[in-house]
Design a protein around this motif. Structure first.
Motif, PDB file in Angstrom:
ATOM      1  N   GLN A  79       0.731  -1.271   0.164  1.00  0.00           N
ATOM      2  CA  GLN A  79       0.640   0.152  -0.070  1.00  0.00           C
ATOM      3  C   GLN A  79       1.540   0.828   0.081  1.00  0.00           C
ATOM      4  O   GLN A  79       2.125   1.210   0.641  1.00  0.00           O
ATOM      5  N   VAL A  80       0.152   2.463  -0.660  1.00  0.00           N
ATOM      6  CA  VAL A  80       1.288   3.423  -0.922  1.00  0.00           C
ATOM      7  C   VAL A  80       0.997   4.320   0.391  1.00  0.00           C
ATOM      8  O   VAL A  80      -0.801   5.038   0.298  1.00  0.00           O
ATOM      9  N   GLN A  81       1.800   4.875   0.565  1.00  0.00           N
ATOM     10  CA  GLN A  81       1.155   6.271   2.006  1.00  0.00           C
ATOM     11  C   GLN A  81       2.059   7.676   0.919  1.00  0.00           C
ATOM     12  O   GLN A  81       2.420   8.015   0.678  1.00  0.00           O
ATOM     13  N   LEU A  82       0.543   8.551   1.109  1.00  0.00           N
ATOM     14  CA  LEU A  82       1.151   9.535   0.590  1.00  0.00           C
ATOM     15  C   LEU A  82       1.261  10.934   1.529  1.00  0.00           C
ATOM     16  O   LEU A  82       0.999  10.913   2.830  1.00  0.00           O
ATOM     17  N   VAL A  83       2.231  12.158   1.159  1.00  0.00           N
ATOM     18  CA  VAL A  83       2.606  12.528   2.566  1.00  0.00           C
ATOM     19  C   VAL A  83       3.152  14.509   1.573  1.00  0.00           C
ATOM     20  O   VAL A  83       3.727  14.610   0.409  1.00  0.00           O
ATOM     21  N   GLU A  84       1.813  15.197   1.696  1.00  0.00           N
ATOM     22  CA  GLU A  84       1.797  16.418   0.668  1.00  0.00           C
ATOM     23  C   GLU A  84       2.975  17.737   1.349  1.00  0.00           C
ATOM     24  O   GLU A  84       2.866  17.659   2.781  1.00  0.00           O
ATOM     25  N   SER A  85       3.906  18.201   0.542  1.00  0.00           N
ATOM     26  CA  SER A  85       3.959  19.506   1.168  1.00  0.00           C
ATOM     27  C   SER A  85       4.137  20.503   0.156  1.00  0.00           C
ATOM     28  O   SER A  85       3.839  20.572  -1.495  1.00  0.00           O
ATOM     29  N   GLY A  86       4.747  21.313   0.390  1.00  0.00           N
ATOM     30  CA  GLY A  86       5.167  23.092   0.437  1.00  0.00           C
ATOM     31  C   GLY A  86       4.032  23.739  -0.219  1.00  0.00           C
ATOM     32  O   GLY A  86       4.153  24.482  -0.279  1.00  0.00           O
ATOM     33  N   GLY A  87       3.513  23.779   0.767  1.00  0.00           N
ATOM     34  CA  GLY A  87       1.703  24.901   1.193  1.00  0.00           C
ATOM     35  C   GLY A  87       2.388  25.682   1.984  1.00  0.00           C
ATOM     36  O   GLY A  87       3.763  25.807   2.705  1.00  0.00           O
ATOM     37  N   GLY A  88       1.738  27.105   2.153  1.00  0.00           N
ATOM     38  CA  GLY A  88       2.453  27.892   3.031  1.00  0.00           C
ATOM     39  C   GLY A  88       1.452  29.201   1.933  1.00  0.00           C
ATOM     40  O   GLY A  88       0.600  29.782   0.728  1.00  0.00           O
ATOM     41  N   LEU A  89       1.909  30.462   3.285  1.00  0.00           N
ATOM     42  CA  LEU A  89       0.709  32.012   1.994  1.00  0.00           C
ATOM     43  C   LEU A  89       1.042  32.354   1.297  1.00  0.00           C
ATOM     44  O   LEU A  89       2.429  32.230   1.026  1.00  0.00           O
ATOM     45  N   VAL A  90       0.694  31.823   0.556  1.00  0.00           N
ATOM     46  CA  VAL A  90       1.229  33.026  -1.030  1.00  0.00           C
ATOM     47  C   VAL A  90      -0.408  34.805  -1.129  1.00  0.00           C
ATOM     48  O   VAL A  90      -1.126  34.320  -0.677  1.00  0.00           O
ATOM     49  N   GLN A  91      -0.036  35.291  -1.337  1.00  0.00           N
ATOM     50  CA  GLN A  91      -0.457  36.559  -2.439  1.00  0.00           C
ATOM     51  C   GLN A  91      -0.880  35.908  -3.498  1.00  0.00           C
ATOM     52  O   GLN A  91      -0.954  35.751  -4.180  1.00  0.00           O
ATOM     53  N   THR A  92      -2.038  37.056  -3.935  1.00  0.00           N
ATOM     54  CA  THR A  92      -3.423  36.966  -5.054  1.00  0.00           C
ATOM     55  C   THR A  92      -2.119  37.018  -5.697  1.00  0.00           C
ATOM     56  O   THR A  92      -1.368  37.857  -6.351  1.00  0.00           O
ATOM     57  N   GLY A  93      -2.432  35.872  -7.213  1.00  0.00           N
ATOM     58  CA  GLY A  93      -1.122  36.012  -8.196  1.00  0.00           C
ATOM     59  C   GLY A  93       0.203  35.411  -8.455  1.00  0.00           C
ATOM     60  O   GLY A  93       1.080  35.666  -8.984  1.00  0.00           O
ATOM     61  N   GLY A  94       0.230  35.255  -7.560  1.00  0.00           N
ATOM     62  CA  GLY A  94       1.664  34.307  -6.825  1.00  0.00           C
ATOM     63  C   GLY A  94       1.175  33.155  -6.995  1.00  0.00           C
ATOM     64  O   GLY A  94       0.297  32.901  -7.841  1.00  0.00           O
ATOM     65  N   SER A  95       2.430  31.760  -6.912  1.00  0.00           N
ATOM     66  CA  SER A  95       2.843  31.058  -7.673  1.00  0.00           C
ATOM     67  C   SER A  95       3.190  30.379  -6.192  1.00  0.00           C
ATOM     68  O   SER A  95       3.460  30.562  -5.048  1.00  0.00           O
ATOM     69  N   LEU A  96       3.277  28.398  -6.176  1.00  0.00           N
ATOM     70  CA  LEU A  96       3.734  28.133  -5.601  1.00  0.00           C
ATOM     71  C   LEU A  96       3.360  26.244  -5.771  1.00  0.00           C
ATOM     72  O   LEU A  96       2.543  25.806  -6.552  1.00  0.00           O
ATOM     73  N   ARG A  97       4.386  25.596  -5.751  1.00  0.00           N
ATOM     74  CA  ARG A  97       4.341  24.104  -5.936  1.00  0.00           C
ATOM     75  C   ARG A  97       4.575  22.929  -4.969  1.00  0.00           C
ATOM     76  O   ARG A  97       4.718  23.416  -3.828  1.00  0.00           O
ATOM     77  N   LEU A  98       3.276  22.532  -4.862  1.00  0.00           N
ATOM     78  CA  LEU A  98       2.679  21.593  -3.834  1.00  0.00           C
ATOM     79  C   LEU A  98       4.094  20.268  -4.494  1.00  0.00           C
ATOM     80  O   LEU A  98       3.911  19.846  -5.455  1.00  0.00           O
ATOM     81  N   SER A  99       4.171  19.304  -3.254  1.00  0.00           N
ATOM     82  CA  SER A  99       4.801  18.035  -3.948  1.00  0.00           C
ATOM     83  C   SER A  99       4.062  17.063  -2.907  1.00  0.00           C
ATOM     84  O   SER A  99       3.477  17.300  -1.706  1.00  0.00           O
ATOM     85  N   CYS A 100       4.261  15.841  -3.976  1.00  0.00           N
ATOM     86  CA  CYS A 100       3.105  14.697  -2.461  1.00  0.00           C
ATOM     87  C   CYS A 100       4.270  13.134  -3.532  1.00  0.00           C
ATOM     88  O   CYS A 100       4.953  13.187  -3.781  1.00  0.00           O
TER      89      CYS A 100
END
Length: 126
Positions: free
Chosen positions: A1-22
């Motif tokens: 069975q696979v386990q998944l852990v997300e990361s990369g979240g955080g406060l970002v401004q409108t119009g900004g960018s963010l990269r999430l990982s799993c």
């Protein structure tokens, strides 16, 4: 069975960018199709993007098409969601889901997947 852990979240401004990982562990990640969903306390879980097990085929919700990009690196057992031009209505918990039953079929419903992580929070400030 696979386990998944997300990361990369955080406060970002409108119009900004963010990269999430799993990050996946416990099983062969390349055997699983991948999906990203988001949810707030006020709304049901919403489909964002999906990729087949190979990553060759992808699919996006209309609301994020052209701004978000789903990708995966099966050699590193990692999936990613690049989010650009974030909108004020898009703060949410973002979750990655995985499924090995139908790895070559894109899934846009939460019930198309049988594994998911605990999510990462993405607040958006105006």
């Amino acid at each position: 069975q696979v386990q998944l852990v997300e990361s990369g979240g955080g406060l970002v401004q409108t119009g900004g960018s963010l990269r999430l990982s799993c990050a996946a562990s416990g099983d062969t990640f390349s055997s699983y199709k991948l999906g990203w969903f988001r949810q707030t306390p006020e709304k049901a879980r919403e489909f964002v993007a999906a990729a087949t097990s190979s990553g060759i085929s992808t699919y996006y919700a209309d609301s994020v098409k052209g701004r978000f990009t789903i990708s995966r690196d099966n050699t590193k057992n990692t999936g990613n969601l690049q989010m650009n031009s974030l909108k004020p209505e898009e703060p949410a918990g973002y979750y990655c889901d995985a499924d090995s039953l139908y790895p070559s079929l894109l899934g846009k419903n939460h019930w198309d997947y049988d594994h998911w992580g605990l999510g990462t929070q993405v607040p958006v400030s105006s």
